[in-house]
Design a protein around this motif. Sequence first.
Motif, PDB file in Angstrom:
ATOM      1  N   ILE A 127       3.382   1.691   0.471  1.00 41.43           N
ATOM      2  CA  ILE A 127       4.399   1.834   1.521  1.00 41.43           C
ATOM      3  C   ILE A 127       5.197   3.113   1.313  1.00 41.43           C
ATOM      4  CG2 ILE A 127       6.577   0.875   2.397  1.00 41.43           C
ATOM      5  CD1 ILE A 127       5.370  -1.910   1.982  1.00 41.43           C
ATOM      6  N   ALA A 128       5.598   3.387   0.071  1.00 43.16           N
ATOM      7  CA  ALA A 128       6.357   4.606  -0.221  1.00 43.16           C
ATOM      8  C   ALA A 128       5.557   5.844   0.150  1.00 43.16           C
ATOM      9  CB  ALA A 128       6.740   4.643  -1.695  1.00 43.16           C
ATOM     10  N   TYR A 129       4.256   5.813  -0.106  1.00 44.01           N
ATOM     11  CA  TYR A 129       3.389   6.941   0.271  1.00 44.01           C
ATOM     12  C   TYR A 129       3.388   7.131   1.789  1.00 44.01           C
ATOM     13  CZ  TYR A 129      -0.945   9.241   1.627  1.00 44.01           C
ATOM     14  OH  TYR A 129      -1.865  10.061   2.240  1.00 44.01           O
ATOM     15  N   LEU A 130       3.226   6.044   2.530  1.00 45.50           N
ATOM     16  CA  LEU A 130       3.194   6.140   3.992  1.00 45.50           C
ATOM     17  C   LEU A 130       4.548   6.552   4.561  1.00 45.50           C
ATOM     18  CD1 LEU A 130       1.045   2.981   4.847  1.00 45.50           C
ATOM     19  CD2 LEU A 130       0.320   5.372   4.885  1.00 45.50           C
ATOM     20  N   GLN A 131       5.629   6.300   3.818  1.00 42.23           N
ATOM     21  CA  GLN A 131       6.967   6.724   4.238  1.00 42.23           C
ATOM     22  C   GLN A 131       7.301   8.134   3.745  1.00 42.23           C
ATOM     23  OE1 GLN A 131       9.162   3.421   2.498  1.00 42.23           O
ATOM     24  NE2 GLN A 131       9.351   2.387   4.480  1.00 42.23           N
ATOM     25  N   HIS A 132       6.310   8.798   3.161  1.00 44.79           N
ATOM     26  CA  HIS A 132       6.450  10.194   2.664  1.00 44.79           C
ATOM     27  C   HIS A 132       7.412  10.323   1.495  1.00 44.79           C
ATOM     28  CE1 HIS A 132       4.174  11.124   6.251  1.00 44.79           C
ATOM     29  NE2 HIS A 132       5.134  10.640   7.021  1.00 44.79           N
ATOM     30  N   ASP A 133       7.668   9.229   0.794  1.00 44.47           N
ATOM     31  CA  ASP A 133       8.481   9.277  -0.424  1.00 44.47           C
ATOM     32  C   ASP A 133       7.505   9.342  -1.600  1.00 44.47           C
ATOM     33  OD1 ASP A 133      10.262   9.059  -2.487  1.00 44.47           O
ATOM     34  OD2 ASP A 133      11.364   7.355  -1.641  1.00 44.47           O
ATOM     35  N   TYR A 134       6.946  10.541  -1.817  1.00 35.97           N
ATOM     36  CA  TYR A 134       5.851  10.679  -2.766  1.00 35.97           C
ATOM     37  C   TYR A 134       6.291  10.495  -4.219  1.00 35.97           C
ATOM     38  CZ  TYR A 134       3.905  12.579   1.501  1.00 35.97           C
ATOM     39  OH  TYR A 134       3.517  12.745   2.799  1.00 35.97           O
ATOM     40  N   ALA A 182      -9.057   1.380  -5.273  1.00 35.13           N
ATOM     41  CA  ALA A 182      -7.701   1.248  -4.731  1.00 35.13           C
ATOM     42  C   ALA A 182      -6.696   2.113  -5.490  1.00 35.13           C
ATOM     43  CB  ALA A 182      -7.272  -0.217  -4.754  1.00 35.13           C
ATOM     44  N   PHE A 183      -6.738   2.087  -6.822  1.00 32.49           N
ATOM     45  CA  PHE A 183      -5.782   2.868  -7.608  1.00 32.49           C
ATOM     46  C   PHE A 183      -6.040   4.366  -7.466  1.00 32.49           C
ATOM     47  CE2 PHE A 183      -5.717  -1.160 -10.144  1.00 32.49           C
ATOM     48  CZ  PHE A 183      -4.387  -1.469  -9.910  1.00 32.49           C
ATOM     49  N   ALA A 184      -7.294   4.767  -7.668  1.00 32.97           N
ATOM     50  CA  ALA A 184      -7.637   6.190  -7.616  1.00 32.97           C
ATOM     51  C   ALA A 184      -7.384   6.767  -6.233  1.00 32.97           C
ATOM     52  CB  ALA A 184      -9.096   6.391  -8.014  1.00 32.97           C
ATOM     53  N   ASP A 185      -7.745   6.031  -5.194  1.00 30.11           N
ATOM     54  CA  ASP A 185      -7.560   6.500  -3.819  1.00 30.11           C
ATOM     55  C   ASP A 185      -6.103   6.820  -3.542  1.00 30.11           C
ATOM     56  OD1 ASP A 185      -6.818   5.746  -0.848  1.00 30.11           O
ATOM     57  OD2 ASP A 185      -8.944   6.232  -0.811  1.00 30.11           O
ATOM     58  N   LEU A 186      -5.209   5.900  -3.891  1.00 27.87           N
ATOM     59  CA  LEU A 186      -3.788   6.113  -3.627  1.00 27.87           C
ATOM     60  C   LEU A 186      -3.235   7.249  -4.482  1.00 27.87           C
ATOM     61  CD1 LEU A 186      -1.197   5.386  -2.226  1.00 27.87           C
ATOM     62  CD2 LEU A 186      -0.878   3.487  -3.836  1.00 27.87           C
ATOM     63  N   SER A 187      -3.652   7.316  -5.742  1.00 28.44           N
ATOM     64  CA  SER A 187      -3.168   8.380  -6.629  1.00 28.44           C
ATOM     65  C   SER A 187      -3.582   9.758  -6.123  1.00 28.44           C
ATOM     66  CB  SER A 187      -3.703   8.150  -8.045  1.00 28.44           C
ATOM     67  OG  SER A 187      -3.175   9.121  -8.930  1.00 28.44           O
ATOM     68  N   ILE A 188      -4.820   9.897  -5.678  1.00 28.11           N
ATOM     69  CA  ILE A 188      -5.298  11.185  -5.166  1.00 28.11           C
ATOM     70  C   ILE A 188      -4.556  11.566  -3.889  1.00 28.11           C
ATOM     71  CG2 ILE A 188      -7.297  12.399  -4.218  1.00 28.11           C
ATOM     72  CD1 ILE A 188      -9.018  10.561  -6.081  1.00 28.11           C
ATOM     73  N   ASP A 189      -4.360  10.597  -3.012  1.00 29.45           N
ATOM     74  CA  ASP A 189      -3.616  10.863  -1.773  1.00 29.45           C
ATOM     75  C   ASP A 189      -2.199  11.343  -2.074  1.00 29.45           C
ATOM     76  OD1 ASP A 189      -5.533  10.408   0.119  1.00 29.45           O
ATOM     77  OD2 ASP A 189      -4.978   8.318   0.503  1.00 29.45           O
ATOM     78  N   ILE A 190      -1.567  10.712  -3.056  1.00 30.69           N
ATOM     79  CA  ILE A 190      -0.198  11.112  -3.419  1.00 30.69           C
ATOM     80  C   ILE A 190      -0.177  12.548  -3.938  1.00 30.69           C
ATOM     81  CG2 ILE A 190       1.696  10.682  -5.048  1.00 30.69           C
ATOM     82  CD1 ILE A 190       0.980   7.679  -4.863  1.00 30.69           C
ATOM     83  N   LYS A 191      -1.160  12.891  -4.779  1.00 28.45           N
ATOM     84  CA  LYS A 191      -1.210  14.244  -5.348  1.00 28.45           C
ATOM     85  C   LYS A 191      -1.426  15.294  -4.258  1.00 28.45           C
ATOM     86  CE  LYS A 191      -0.892  13.001  -9.722  1.00 28.45           C
ATOM     87  NZ  LYS A 191      -0.820  11.538  -9.510  1.00 28.45           N
ATOM     88  N   ILE A 192      -2.309  15.010  -3.319  1.00 24.82           N
ATOM     89  CA  ILE A 192      -2.563  15.969  -2.233  1.00 24.82           C
ATOM     90  C   ILE A 192      -1.321  16.127  -1.375  1.00 24.82           C
ATOM     91  CG2 ILE A 192      -3.889  16.396  -0.130  1.00 24.82           C
ATOM     92  CD1 ILE A 192      -6.271  15.015  -1.449  1.00 24.82           C
TER      93      ILE A 192
END
Length: 511
Positions: free
Chosen positions: A329-336, A365-375
Amino acid sequence: MSKLKLLPACLSAAALAGVCLFSVATAPGNVFAQSLPTLGDTEREDLSPLMERKLGEQIMQSIRVDPDYLDDGPVLEYLNKLGNSLLATRPEARGEAIYNFEFFAVRDPVLNAFALPGGFIGMHSGLILAAQTESELASVMGHEIGHVAQRHIARMIGSQGRDALIPLAALILAALAAKSSPDAAMALAMGGQGVAIQRQLNFSRDAEREADRVGFQILRDAGYDTSGMVAFFGRLQASTRNYNDTAPAYLRSHPLTTERIADIQARQVDQRYKQHVDGLDFFLIQARVRVLQDVGTQGLIDTAVIFDQQLKGQREIDKITARYGLAFIAYLQHDYAKADTLLKEVIKQVQQNPKYKNVFKETSAFADLSIDIKIANKQPDLAVKEAEEAMQLLPLSRGIAQQYAEALLAAKREEDAARFLRDQVQLYRQEPSLYKLLAKAYSAQGKQALEHMSLAESYALNGALPAAIQQLDIARRSPDAQYYDQAVIDAREREWKEKRKQEVEDEKKRK
């Protein structure tokens, strides 16, 4: 839920699978041992396995571009891993055409699932969230596999003639259109109603009996708890009480009764109890689906409240999935920064539990979200490194492979991205997103002809042939178009123009 919205949503599943999940019971039996007779020549001419797959692919083109299609790497990978584990125990379910099944999810709170022609099986997000165990979810998948294995759609259309193809496609599109425009949904659905619908519903009674038998056997042989089928059907039965007298006639006449549940229980009498331990990936995917079911501002806030309450529980699994959901949720709210902190906390928690030591090899699930956050946080080099490590653990993950390409592009490594993507499109020729990324890589390199040729492939795979042909024309006129490029462009243009001509002729016949 309004009558208008319910009508197309349930009719689509009923028509395309020969059923909604709400229907009648069946008698015990072994469908594979006591298989149905081979379809007659007339029916096989009406819808051969090849035509059945083609119809399914055409419908899927429209579904994949719908905003309610959950194009989420971890969710798609989990559903396909689960579905293929069921099929591995019954390879004959793939039929004489040896269908390559595809399992996917759509954003819809209604408890339902549906099978399309040719091995495409859709799960509503509401159903995924309602499943309390993986065995319950697998029981629904097995049921839908049964519809495809028994070729219920082919048999139904064979009894009605080729004209049935049109209302079938219209009804599944109506189910998705209902989200954004009920009026449009009704217009789509109306074309397929009347006598044809009644015939489909009459057929669905036998289809349900067969699908139940197949699903039970698949669930049992794959090592899942068959009592999960009874438990889930019980909740489906309870859900029908939410409908009133304005519900569609088929729902009133084909209820999910205690008779059907009793039949499944009867099958279990001679079965030894087999406990299935759910993996962490099942609960992580449920957390992702819960978030993705409503990504609007208020929806994310409401979902965060659910996870906050879940954190107060005693079960470790609930705390893990709640933290993961909050990170998403924090990722989708741009609070990286918050997303990164929460994700690191939950990963540490998982790593400290020996029970979950293999989870990083089981889910993206873990790797996908972590990579998205880094990008998103403009850390492309770290994203590339994490993607490379994830591909070592999950070599078959197409979602991680796509993220690797995205990370390379973010790191300004366009040549590496293009080289990698060229290999990927050779392996997975039917994925438009890969061609779109390849076009982006070529654009960054200033390779105009190749950019527009890649965009053309992407548009064509999405069913937008006029746009694809237009991109070919742009590519042909690009100053850097080589002789070989021109030859490829000419061949593709001839192929797509002929295909488009056939589409136009088909559209005229429908009017």
